[in-house]
Write a protein that holds these residues in place. Structure first.
Motif, PDB file in Angstrom:
ATOM      1  N   LEU A  84       0.845  -1.204   0.000  1.00  0.00           N
ATOM      2  CA  LEU A  84       0.000   0.000   0.000  1.00  0.00           C
ATOM      3  C   LEU A  84       0.876   1.247   0.000  1.00  0.00           C
ATOM      4  CD1 LEU A  84      -2.919  -1.039   2.387  1.00  0.00           C
ATOM      5  CD2 LEU A  84      -2.969  -0.756  -0.109  1.00  0.00           C
ATOM      6  N   LYS A  85       1.963   1.173   0.709  1.00  0.00           N
ATOM      7  CA  LYS A  85       2.878   2.313   0.772  1.00  0.00           C
ATOM      8  C   LYS A  85       3.444   2.608  -0.622  1.00  0.00           C
ATOM      9  CE  LYS A  85       6.581   4.034   3.624  1.00  0.00           C
ATOM     10  NZ  LYS A  85       7.825   3.525   4.191  1.00  0.00           N
ATOM     11  N   VAL A  86       3.805   1.557  -1.324  1.00  0.00           N
ATOM     12  CA  VAL A  86       4.310   1.729  -2.692  1.00  0.00           C
ATOM     13  C   VAL A  86       3.281   2.469  -3.545  1.00  0.00           C
ATOM     14  CG1 VAL A  86       4.851   0.460  -4.803  1.00  0.00           C
ATOM     15  CG2 VAL A  86       5.847  -0.257  -2.625  1.00  0.00           C
ATOM     16  N   PHE A  87       2.026   2.174  -3.308  1.00  0.00           N
ATOM     17  CA  PHE A  87       0.958   2.825  -4.082  1.00  0.00           C
ATOM     18  C   PHE A  87       0.527   4.160  -3.462  1.00  0.00           C
ATOM     19  CE2 PHE A  87       0.737  -1.263  -6.112  1.00  0.00           C
ATOM     20  CZ  PHE A  87       0.454  -0.927  -7.428  1.00  0.00           C
ATOM     21  N   GLY A  88       1.302   4.619  -2.525  1.00  0.00           N
ATOM     22  CA  GLY A  88       1.076   5.969  -2.025  1.00  0.00           C
ATOM     23  C   GLY A  88       0.121   6.092  -0.848  1.00  0.00           C
ATOM     24  N   HIS A  89      -0.299   4.959  -0.270  1.00  0.00           N
ATOM     25  CA  HIS A  89      -1.140   5.050   0.930  1.00  0.00           C
ATOM     26  C   HIS A  89      -0.240   5.173   2.146  1.00  0.00           C
ATOM     27  CE1 HIS A  89      -4.733   3.692  -1.250  1.00  0.00           C
ATOM     28  NE2 HIS A  89      -3.924   2.871  -1.872  1.00  0.00           N
ATOM     29  N   THR A  90      -0.683   5.940   3.109  1.00  0.00           N
ATOM     30  CA  THR A  90       0.087   5.965   4.349  1.00  0.00           C
ATOM     31  C   THR A  90      -0.542   4.956   5.293  1.00  0.00           C
ATOM     32  OG1 THR A  90      -1.316   7.788   4.957  1.00  0.00           O
ATOM     33  CG2 THR A  90       0.922   8.324   4.271  1.00  0.00           C
ATOM     34  N   ALA A  91       0.323   4.328   6.102  1.00  0.00           N
ATOM     35  CA  ALA A  91      -0.169   3.269   6.989  1.00  0.00           C
ATOM     36  C   ALA A  91      -1.351   3.786   7.795  1.00  0.00           C
ATOM     37  CB  ALA A  91       0.936   2.806   7.921  1.00  0.00           C
ATOM     38  N   ASP A 149      13.176  -1.794  -7.277  1.00  0.00           N
ATOM     39  CA  ASP A 149      13.092  -1.268  -8.650  1.00  0.00           C
ATOM     40  C   ASP A 149      12.853   0.233  -8.681  1.00  0.00           C
ATOM     41  OD1 ASP A 149      13.552  -3.654  -9.742  1.00  0.00           O
ATOM     42  OD2 ASP A 149      11.641  -3.813 -10.841  1.00  0.00           O
ATOM     43  N   MET A 150      12.068   0.707  -7.734  1.00  0.00           N
ATOM     44  CA  MET A 150      11.702   2.122  -7.761  1.00  0.00           C
ATOM     45  C   MET A 150      12.764   2.990  -7.084  1.00  0.00           C
ATOM     46  SD  MET A 150       7.687   1.602  -6.886  1.00  0.00           S
ATOM     47  CE  MET A 150       7.371   3.313  -6.450  1.00  0.00           C
ATOM     48  N   GLY A 151      13.450   2.414  -6.153  1.00  0.00           N
ATOM     49  CA  GLY A 151      14.480   3.173  -5.448  1.00  0.00           C
ATOM     50  C   GLY A 151      13.966   4.507  -4.920  1.00  0.00           C
ATOM     51  N   GLY A 152      12.754   4.527  -4.468  1.00  0.00           N
ATOM     52  CA  GLY A 152      12.188   5.739  -3.887  1.00  0.00           C
ATOM     53  C   GLY A 152      11.629   6.718  -4.913  1.00  0.00           C
ATOM     54  N   ASP A 153      11.719   6.359  -6.173  1.00  0.00           N
ATOM     55  CA  ASP A 153      11.246   7.274  -7.230  1.00  0.00           C
ATOM     56  C   ASP A 153       9.838   6.847  -7.678  1.00  0.00           C
ATOM     57  OD1 ASP A 153      10.679   8.700  -9.454  1.00  0.00           O
ATOM     58  OD2 ASP A 153      12.591   8.277 -10.487  1.00  0.00           O
ATOM     59  N   GLN A 154       8.851   7.601  -7.254  1.00  0.00           N
ATOM     60  CA  GLN A 154       7.453   7.227  -7.499  1.00  0.00           C
ATOM     61  C   GLN A 154       7.131   7.170  -8.999  1.00  0.00           C
ATOM     62  OE1 GLN A 154       6.086   6.206  -4.765  1.00  0.00           O
ATOM     63  NE2 GLN A 154       4.100   5.635  -5.617  1.00  0.00           N
ATOM     64  N   LYS A 209       8.659   5.770 -11.149  1.00  0.00           N
ATOM     65  CA  LYS A 209       9.006   4.457 -11.729  1.00  0.00           C
ATOM     66  C   LYS A 209       7.986   3.375 -11.373  1.00  0.00           C
ATOM     67  CE  LYS A 209      13.995   5.078 -11.945  1.00  0.00           C
ATOM     68  NZ  LYS A 209      15.189   4.868 -11.100  1.00  0.00           N
ATOM     69  N   LEU A 210       6.895   3.780 -10.727  1.00  0.00           N
ATOM     70  CA  LEU A 210       5.890   2.811 -10.264  1.00  0.00           C
ATOM     71  C   LEU A 210       5.379   1.926 -11.408  1.00  0.00           C
ATOM     72  CD1 LEU A 210       3.959   1.693  -8.041  1.00  0.00           C
ATOM     73  CD2 LEU A 210       2.359   3.492  -8.657  1.00  0.00           C
ATOM     74  N   ASN A 211       4.946   2.589 -12.489  1.00  0.00           N
ATOM     75  CA  ASN A 211       4.332   1.815 -13.574  1.00  0.00           C
ATOM     76  C   ASN A 211       5.253   0.754 -14.146  1.00  0.00           C
ATOM     77  OD1 ASN A 211       2.229   3.468 -13.194  1.00  0.00           O
ATOM     78  ND2 ASN A 211       2.519   4.670 -15.062  1.00  0.00           N
ATOM     79  N   SER A 212       6.460   1.144 -14.449  1.00  0.00           N
ATOM     80  CA  SER A 212       7.355   0.167 -15.071  1.00  0.00           C
ATOM     81  C   SER A 212       7.727  -0.915 -14.075  1.00  0.00           C
ATOM     82  CB  SER A 212       8.592   0.855 -15.653  1.00  0.00           C
ATOM     83  OG  SER A 212       9.312   1.456 -14.589  1.00  0.00           O
ATOM     84  N   ALA A 213       7.867  -0.542 -12.797  1.00  0.00           N
ATOM     85  CA  ALA A 213       8.196  -1.559 -11.787  1.00  0.00           C
ATOM     86  C   ALA A 213       7.057  -2.568 -11.666  1.00  0.00           C
ATOM     87  CB  ALA A 213       8.464  -0.899 -10.438  1.00  0.00           C
ATOM     88  N   VAL A 214       5.827  -2.055 -11.645  1.00  0.00           N
ATOM     89  CA  VAL A 214       4.668  -2.953 -11.534  1.00  0.00           C
ATOM     90  C   VAL A 214       4.586  -3.852 -12.762  1.00  0.00           C
ATOM     91  CG1 VAL A 214       2.144  -3.026 -11.553  1.00  0.00           C
ATOM     92  CG2 VAL A 214       3.320  -1.490  -9.991  1.00  0.00           C
TER      93      VAL A 214
END
Ligand code: ADP
Ligand code: MG
Length: 716
Positions: A200-207, A507-512, A514-519
């Protein structure tokens, strides 16, 4: 037998009390539960808040609150007529256990007062030495503790002879090892939450809220008249009929399925539902099932732990209320050969109040990408852990069902339906190089088409089917606790989500951005490795057996083989890593389930011999004698005739005797060898049955001692 038939025919069910019909479910729902709203009303605000933190957000329980909660719980229970309390726990037998203690405490002046302390609420120590532990404790070191599970509310159970406060608890050994089914469920829910939060965090949700697994178990069962039940030692003791010729009419006409519910059964169902409503179990569905005498009950889903406790209550009440209506409820997986058996379809998903159901495709592409990661994680998990999923549904009873032409096969595969299947097919060929024609399908946030909620038709033959917004594990046996399957699913998906999160994060290394390509690359990789487990065709077919073998999928047909799935190194590692079951705890489960298997076969084999020798054989020779004396008499008065029937009966009696001798031989050395049980004893029992059933079709009806399939299934 004849008097059982007469009693069943003349049976007058008690009328459904008017109040059942007049009260709405809402007015009784949860009436006997120490629910959140009761707690809110009765507890000091700070205590209530701290409890809610534990129940809803998984925070640590504040033990100082216990005294106040206990006293308030006791007052509430006593007002409702309770005199005793019990820590309810769920031993590895799959049942429910309780030991009752009175609230009464002596006072100095020789009287008593009702007393219930925080300590008594939090922890109990039943003498649990007689429950199976699979070697976790020696009998002389039998200390076991029950520990209050705050997340499953206490409730009142009304019996005709007393009312009891029931407190759901975990059951652990003195060394802290889980001796029960609940503890691992709670642990596995925690593991699942931790890993789901990372995605969820990867997708931008906060815990935010706790991500819980949810479960909706559909329960199938049979009802038979009690008179028949008690005239059949096999039903009574083994829960299934070991003998019985096929009735002239079975389920071929499909006229029972969803048909009108018989009055007596309907009255029974009403009462079961009402009792369950009072306990806060959200029963929703009831209907006739495929086989005559077979029915189903299903609740609305709840969080896994609660659903599991409620499922146990449901089974208990089905059995209890059935007696009141002159019936017995059979939850065995295969009470009647040749007719459909009973399963428990376990609907499973995960979600939270903040993000909703995570297996819901949703309406927007963004949700779709997140959904696809969760769905792919499940597919990967099922592929990797087919062996474990097969192991947790293995039992002597379920062996009669899995792979028969009515239940999912013993091969674990995933059904996705056309639309979702197609999406994943495309992902597979998509490749990390995004070689797809632009715009067709990148899991890109922009281009993925929204999926329909019911993305595809339903599949009745798959053991593990995606059904629009959840997976349905359809191979669970009707007599199972759902805890085992839930623990397995929660843990394998936690492991898979861990894998996905680790990959995405790297894969994303903290760079949001890059989400699409990582997924995209994650999904392609998962599909490349795990798609062999996806099968959208007919699971009952011969071709699937061959095809599955080609794909390298496991096909463990019987319990002895299937149970090995608990002992594989990658399974042990996983359970240890996520702190769900230690190696010793896991091995103890193997020991217990293997023991339950051979003990079941032992009981059945003993029954089979006894019934064959003392009921069926005598009936057969009485008939043989009648035929013989008829022949002798006819001959004496000069008739010439053929002795066809006598010859046939004589031959069958001999075959029956030989088969019994073979069974005696097969069991000479006892029952401890589970492979022998499976490969020699059970087939030897079937041989005995074969001749007994054939005799049933020719022996004079009035001499036949056992209620027939026709009687048991059709007289209501
Ligand atoms: P069917 O017979 O069509 O499979 P039922 O209505 O008998 O459907 O049972 C479906 C079960 O699935 C119900 O118990 C329902 O509450 C449950 N269910 C629905 N959504 C979820 C979910 N998100 N998680 C777990 N179970 C669910
Ligand atoms: Mg279903």
């Amino acid at each position: 037998r004849k008097s059982a038939v007469a009693a069943a025919t003349n049976y007058k069910a008690p009328a459904v009390p008017l109040e059942f019909l007049e009260t709405t479910p809402e007015s009784v729902f949860g009436a006997n539960v120490f629910s959140k709203s009761v707690m809110k009303k009765r507890l000091p605000k700070t205590i209530y808040k701290s409890l809610m933190q534990t129940i809803e957000a998984g925070a640590k329980l504040d033990p100082t609150a216990a005294d106040i909660v206990a006293s308030s719980m006791k007052d509430w229970a006593v007002e409702k007529g309770a005199t005793h309390y019990t820590h309810v726990f769920y031993p590895l037998t799959g049942g429910t256990a309780e030991k009752h203690d009175s609230f009464m405490a002596p006072t100095a002046d020789g009287g008593t007062i009702a007393h219930f302390s925080g300590k008594e609420l939090i922890q109990g120590e039943p003498d649990g030495s007689s429950f199976p532990t699979g070697g976790i404790r020696a009998t002389h070191r039998a200390r076991g503790y029950t520990i209050w599970d705050v997340t499953s509310p206490a409730y009142i159970l009304e019996n005709e002879n007393g009312t009891t406060l029931c407190i759901p608890t975990a059951f652990v050994s003195w060394t802290g090892e889980a001796l029960d089914k609940k503890t691992p469920v709670l642990r596995s829910m925690q593991a699942l939450d931790a890993q789901a939060q990372r995605i969820l965090k990867v997708f931008g949700h906060t815990a935010e809220a706790f991500v819980a697994s949810t479960a909706g178990p559909e329960q199938e069962y049979f009802l038979v008249d009690r008179g028949f039940f008690y005239s059949r030692p096999d039903l009574m003791t083994a829960g299934r009929s070991l003998f019985g010729a096929a009735p002239a009419k079975g389920q071929e006409f499909c006229d029972h399925y969803f048909g009108a519910i018989p009055e007596r059964v309907l009255a029974f169902m009403l009462e079961v539902e009402r009792e369950l409503y009072k306990l806060g179990v959200p029963i929703k569905t009831r209907h006739n099932e495929v086989a005559p005498g077979q029915y189903e009950i299903a609740p609305v889903f709840e969080t896994a732990n609660l659903a599991s406790d409620h499922q146990q209550l449901c089974m208990m009440l089905l059995k209890k209320v059935a007696k009141k209506y002159g019936m017995e409820c059979l939850t065995h997986e295969k009470p009647f050969a040749g007719l459909n058996g009973s399963g428990k379809h376990l609907n499973w998903s995960l979600g939270s109040s903040a993000v909703g159901n995570l297996l819901d495709p949703g309406d927007t592409p963004h949700d779709n990408a997140q959904f696809l990661v969760f769905a792919a994680a499940v597919i990967r998990a099922v592929h990797k852990h087919q062996g474990l999923l097969r192991a947790v549904i293995a039992s002597a009873g379920n062996d009669h069902r899995l792979g028969a032409n009515e239940a999912p096969p013993a091969i674990i595969s995933v059904y996705l339906g056309d639309q979702l299947g197609d999406v994943f097919e495309q992902l597979k060929v998509g490749g990390a190089k995004s070689s797809l024609p632009k715009g067709t399908l990148e899991v890109g946030v922009d281009t993925l088409p929204p999926l329909d909620k019911d993305a595809g038709d339903r599949n009745r033959t798959s053991p593990f089917a995606f059904t629009g917004n959840r997976f349905e594990f359809r191979a669970v046996g009707s007599n199972f606790s759902i805890s085992g399957p839930l623990v397995a699913m929660n843990t394998i998906v936690a492991e898979s989500l861990d894998y996905c999160a680790t990959k995405l994060e790297a894969d994303m290394g903290g760079d949001q951005s890059k989400l699409n390509s990582a997924v995209q690359s994650l999904l392609t990789e998962i599909m490349t490795e795990s798609s062999s487990v996806i099968f959208n065709g007919d699971g009952y077919s011969e071709e699937w057996q061959t095809e599955a073998a080609k794909r390298g999928l496991l096909n463990r047909k019987t319990t002895p083989e299937a149970l090995q799935g608990l002992l594989e190194p990658h399974v042990k590692e996983m359970f240890s890593k996520y702190k769900v079951l230690s190696e010793r705890e896991l091995e103890s489960r193997y020991e217990i389930y293997a023991e339950q298997y051979w003990m079941t076969v032992e009981v059945e084999a003993l029954l089979c011999k006894k019934m064959a020798k003392t009921m069926i054989f005598p009936a057969a020779i009485r008939f043989q004698n009648e035929l013989a004396s008829t022949c002798a008499n006819l001959k004496a008065v000069g008739y010439s005739f053929d002795t066809d029937t006598l010859d046939k009966v004589t031959a069958l009696v001999k075959l029956l005797q030989d088969a019994i001798t073979q069974l005696d031989k097969a069991t000479e050395d006892g029952y401890h060898d589970i492979y022998k049980c499976c490969n020699e004893i059970l087939p030897a029992m079937l041989e005995v049955r074969k001749y007994a059933d054939e005799l049933e079709t020719i022996v004079a009806d009035d001499l036949w001692p056992l209620p027939t399939y026709q009687e048991m299934l059709f007289i209501k």
